[in-house]
Design an enzyme around this catalytic site. Sequence first.
Site, PDB file in Angstrom:
ATOM      1  N   VAL A 576     -46.765 -14.944 -10.173  1.00 35.74           N
ATOM      2  CA  VAL A 576     -47.908 -14.382  -9.454  1.00 35.74           C
ATOM      3  C   VAL A 576     -48.622 -13.435 -10.406  1.00 35.74           C
ATOM      4  O   VAL A 576     -48.014 -12.499 -10.921  1.00 35.74           O
ATOM      5  CB  VAL A 576     -47.476 -13.638  -8.178  1.00 35.74           C
ATOM      6  CG1 VAL A 576     -48.720 -13.102  -7.455  1.00 35.74           C
ATOM      7  CG2 VAL A 576     -46.683 -14.549  -7.265  1.00 35.74           C
ATOM      8  N   LYS A 607     -51.271 -17.383  -7.678  1.00 34.09           N
ATOM      9  CA  LYS A 607     -49.895 -17.877  -7.629  1.00 34.09           C
ATOM     10  C   LYS A 607     -49.852 -19.220  -8.337  1.00 34.09           C
ATOM     11  O   LYS A 607     -50.574 -20.147  -7.966  1.00 34.09           O
ATOM     12  CB  LYS A 607     -49.446 -18.013  -6.172  1.00 34.09           C
ATOM     13  CG  LYS A 607     -47.963 -18.240  -5.986  1.00 34.09           C
ATOM     14  CD  LYS A 607     -47.623 -18.170  -4.493  1.00 34.09           C
ATOM     15  CE  LYS A 607     -46.133 -18.316  -4.267  1.00 34.09           C
ATOM     16  NZ  LYS A 607     -45.800 -18.219  -2.816  1.00 34.09           N
ATOM     17  N   ASP A 718     -39.840 -12.445   5.940  1.00 35.40           N
ATOM     18  CA  ASP A 718     -39.706 -11.389   4.934  1.00 35.40           C
ATOM     19  C   ASP A 718     -40.740 -10.291   5.173  1.00 35.40           C
ATOM     20  O   ASP A 718     -41.388  -9.824   4.249  1.00 35.40           O
ATOM     21  CB  ASP A 718     -39.869 -11.980   3.533  1.00 35.40           C
ATOM     22  CG  ASP A 718     -39.386 -11.012   2.455  1.00 35.40           C
ATOM     23  OD1 ASP A 718     -39.754 -11.218   1.285  1.00 35.40           O
ATOM     24  OD2 ASP A 718     -38.673 -10.046   2.775  1.00 35.40           O
TER      25      ASP A 718
END
Length: 863
Positions: A576, A607, A718
Site C-alpha cells: 500500500v 494498493k 478488523d
Amino acid sequence: MKVQQISHHVVFILLAAAVRSQVNPEICRYPLGMTSGQIQDEDISASSQWSESTAARFGRLDLDNGDGDGAWCPDIMSEPDGLKEYLQVDLRSLHFITLVGTQGRHADGMGNEFAQRYRIMYSRDGSEWVGWHDRKGRQVIEGNRNAYDVVLKDLEPPIIARFVRFMPVTDHSMIVCMRVELYGCEWLDGLMSYSIPDGHQMIYRGLDVYFNDSVYDGASADRLTKGLGQLTDGTWGLDDFLHSHIYAMWPGYDYVGWNNKSLPKGYVEMIFEFDHVRNFTSMKVHCNNMFSRGVRMFRQATCYFRSGSDWEADPVTFRPTVDRTSQSARFVTVSLGDRTASAIKCRFHFSDVWMLFSEVAFQSGSAVYNTSPTATKHPTNTPPGDDPTHKLDDSNTRILIGCLVAIIAILLAIIVITLWRQVWQKMLEKASRRLLDDELTARLAVQTQAFSSHHSSLSSESGFTSNFTYERIFPLCSDYQEPSRLIRKLPEFAQSTEHLGPSTSCRALAASGADGAPHYAEADIISLQESSDSSTYSITAVDMTLFAGTDSSMREFPRHKLTFKEKLGEGQFGEVHLCEAEGMQDFLDEDLSIEGNDESPLLVAVKTLREDANKNARNDFLKEIRIMSRLRDPNIVRLLAVCVDTDPLCMITEYMENGDLNQFLCNLRLKEAADEDKTEQEEKEGESMVSYSKLIGMAVQIASGMKYLSSLNFVHRDLATRNCLVGKNYTIKIADFGMSRNLYRGDYYRIQGRAVLPIRWMSWESILLGKFTMASDVWAFGVTLWEILTLCKKQPYSQLSDEQVIENTGEYFRDQGKQVYLPKPPCCPDRVYNDLMLSCWRRNAKQRPSFQEIHTQLMESLA
C-alpha cells in the site's frame, strides 16, 4: 500422500537454506534459546555475581511468570555507570540479532531488582568488541520499569554477532538484576566484515545528500575496514534515494554511494572477509538506477578470490544488462562461478557519475575439497605441514551427518504433527458445535473435574504448548509486554468432546482456510462473512440487486500520473503506497465530496498486487475491486480508479490528509472544563486539544459507516482506530490498511503460526470458534469506541498479555462472571459505558445492539 509432499517440501527448504543469505529483519525474529534452554549454561557468563544464586546461568527470561526468583545480579557496582559489569551470551555461531528482551527479579513479590537502563556490546570473534548504538547514535537502551514484565526492544540497526554483552547502567539507587533473551536468526552469509571507501556527499538542487555508511561498526578513516554496516542491515533502499525507509533520517540514508570524479580509477573496490572457506554461487547487490539524477547501476563487476594469503590471478567478470528505461532500484545477481574462497575482492565500475548500493548478500555453501581437476583449478597457498583437505573433509562430514539427522527428526515431527492435527481438529469441531448448545454452561459445571486430567494429557502429548523457536515476535513499537505463555486450552474444550452429537461444525481457533492462507494475511475491508449455516467459511449470499443502477466498471487511471510519496505498508501479496494523483478530479463521481478537489494533485492510497502473486490472489484482488466499486457511503473509503491494463494491478482509493485515527488521537489531549476559557491562539501554541463531543462525533461517523456495511451484509472483521482515516473537520472514513502497516504489527497475534488475528478487538466467539458476524463487528466497535475515548494512549487490555487476553475469552465462554472488561474511560459518562460499551461486549451475540441502534444511541448522547 500429504505427509510425503510435506516431507519433500521440507527437504527442499532445508537444501535451499544452505545457500540462502538475504535476511528480512521483520521475519528474522525468533528466540535464540535463553528461555527455552537451547543456549547452554556454559555459554552464559558474567563479569561478577552477587551470590551463587544470582550467577550468570540464571539470567534467562522467565516467560512462565513463576515465582520470579533467580536472575543474574552483578556484584556491587564500583563504576558510576556500571559499564564494567556485564552478562555475556555466546551463540556459538554468527547470528543476525533484531530484538532483545529484558526482565527483572521480583522473587514472588518480595524483590524489586531490575535494570532501568542498559547498553549492549557485541563481538563476532570474541576479541574485538563494539558498542551498539541506534541509527541516531544513542547507546543507552531504556529497560524495565518493574521486576516482572518483559520489555522487548528492537535493535535498529540489527547486529551481526556471536557474542553479546548486556551492561546495566545504574545510579546505585537499587540492586540491579537481569534476565535476557535474544531474538533473530542464524547469519547464513558467514560474512565477518567488508572494507569499502567511505561514502561521498551529493548536492542535489541545493539539498545535501549524504551517502556515508552511518552504522558501520569497524574502523573509519578514508576507507572503512574490519566491520559491517548498512550493506548488511537487511534494509533495501527506495527507488528515490532522496527518501528513506527509516523515518526522520537524512536524504540518501538508505544508500552507500560514491562519485566517479572522486575515484580516478573508475571503480569502487570492496573486500569481503568470511568466517571460513566457502563455495560461492552468486552475489546479490541492491543498486539504485535513477539515471535522471546521474545514478546508474554498475557497468561491470570484477571479483578476485583468496583462500590463503594471496589473491588468485584469474577473476570472475560480470556485466549486467543495461537498463535505460526503468529507474527502479533492484537486486543485480552476479554469478561467482562456484569459486572457493575465504575472501572476495570486487571492483564495481561506474557507468555514470554516481553509483549507490544499499545491500550486498552472498549465496554460498561450505567448501568441500577433493582431487578432481575442478577442485584443483584454483590452488591456495598453504603453510608447510598444514593439510586443509582433511580438516575440511572431517568438518563437512560432521556437518553433513548432523544435517541428515536433523532432516530425519524434522520429517518424523511433521508426520506426528500432521496425524495429530487431523485428530485434534475433529475434536475441536465437536467442541465448537457443543458451544452452540444453550444448555452447555450447566453441563460443563458437572464435567469439569472429570475431564481436567484428560485435557492435561492431551495438551502435553499433542504439543500445543509453543516451542518458542517457531514463534516470531512483532512488537507494537519499541517495547511491549511479552506473552507469558502461549494459549492454554480451555478444559471445557476437551470435556465437551465426549458428549457431542452430529451438528453444524465450525473451525476452532480461527484456523486457516483450505489454501493454508491465514484469514488476516491481508485485512481487506470487504472480508466476506462466514455463513451461519455453513460448515466452512464462505461468501454470504449478498443480494446484488442492492447495487442496481450503480456503475460497476472502474475507469483506468494513467500510471504515469501517480507520484510516490511513501510506503504505508505491505502484506502477503502486495503493498500500500501513499501517492499524489495528478488529474484525479476527472475521475471523481459527482456525489463524491473529497478533500483537495481542485487543480492540485490529490493524495490517494494505491494498493498494488505483486506481479508474482498466484492466481487465487489475483482473483481475490479483482473481486475486491468489483465489490469496492459499488460501495457508496460518506464514511467508507471510496475506490476512485484502477490500473489493471498491465502488471502490477493497482486500486486507487481515497486517503485523508490527517492519516489514521489512532495516530491522530495519540497526539491530542482532551479538552476539559478548565480549558474552555483558552483562546484559539493559546491552543495553537500549546498541545492540540479535542472535546468530548468531537470524539463522540467521530464514533457516530464510524457507526454510520458500519451501519451501511451491515445493511449490505458485509462483515469488516478488523474494525479499529488504525483502520479509520481522518480528514478535515474531523471527517472519518473506514479503511483497511492496519494489518499491512509495520506500525501496527503488535496489534495482531499469531496463533500457532496459522492465523494472525487482532485478538484485543475480537469477540470471544471469533477467537475460540473462528466465527465472524456483524455481531462480532459490534464487539470490535465497542473496543474502538474505548480507544477513541482514551485517545489511543494505551492498547486495549494493556495490563494483560496476549495469552491472558485469549484466556479471558474462556471466562466469557464459561460465563461465571469472572471475565475482565475494558475499564470506563475517565471522560466517558456512565450511561455511554454501561448502556452502550458493555452491551457491545455481551456474551450472547444476539443480545448485542445493531449498528442502527448504536448510531441512534450515540446521536442521542450528543443531544
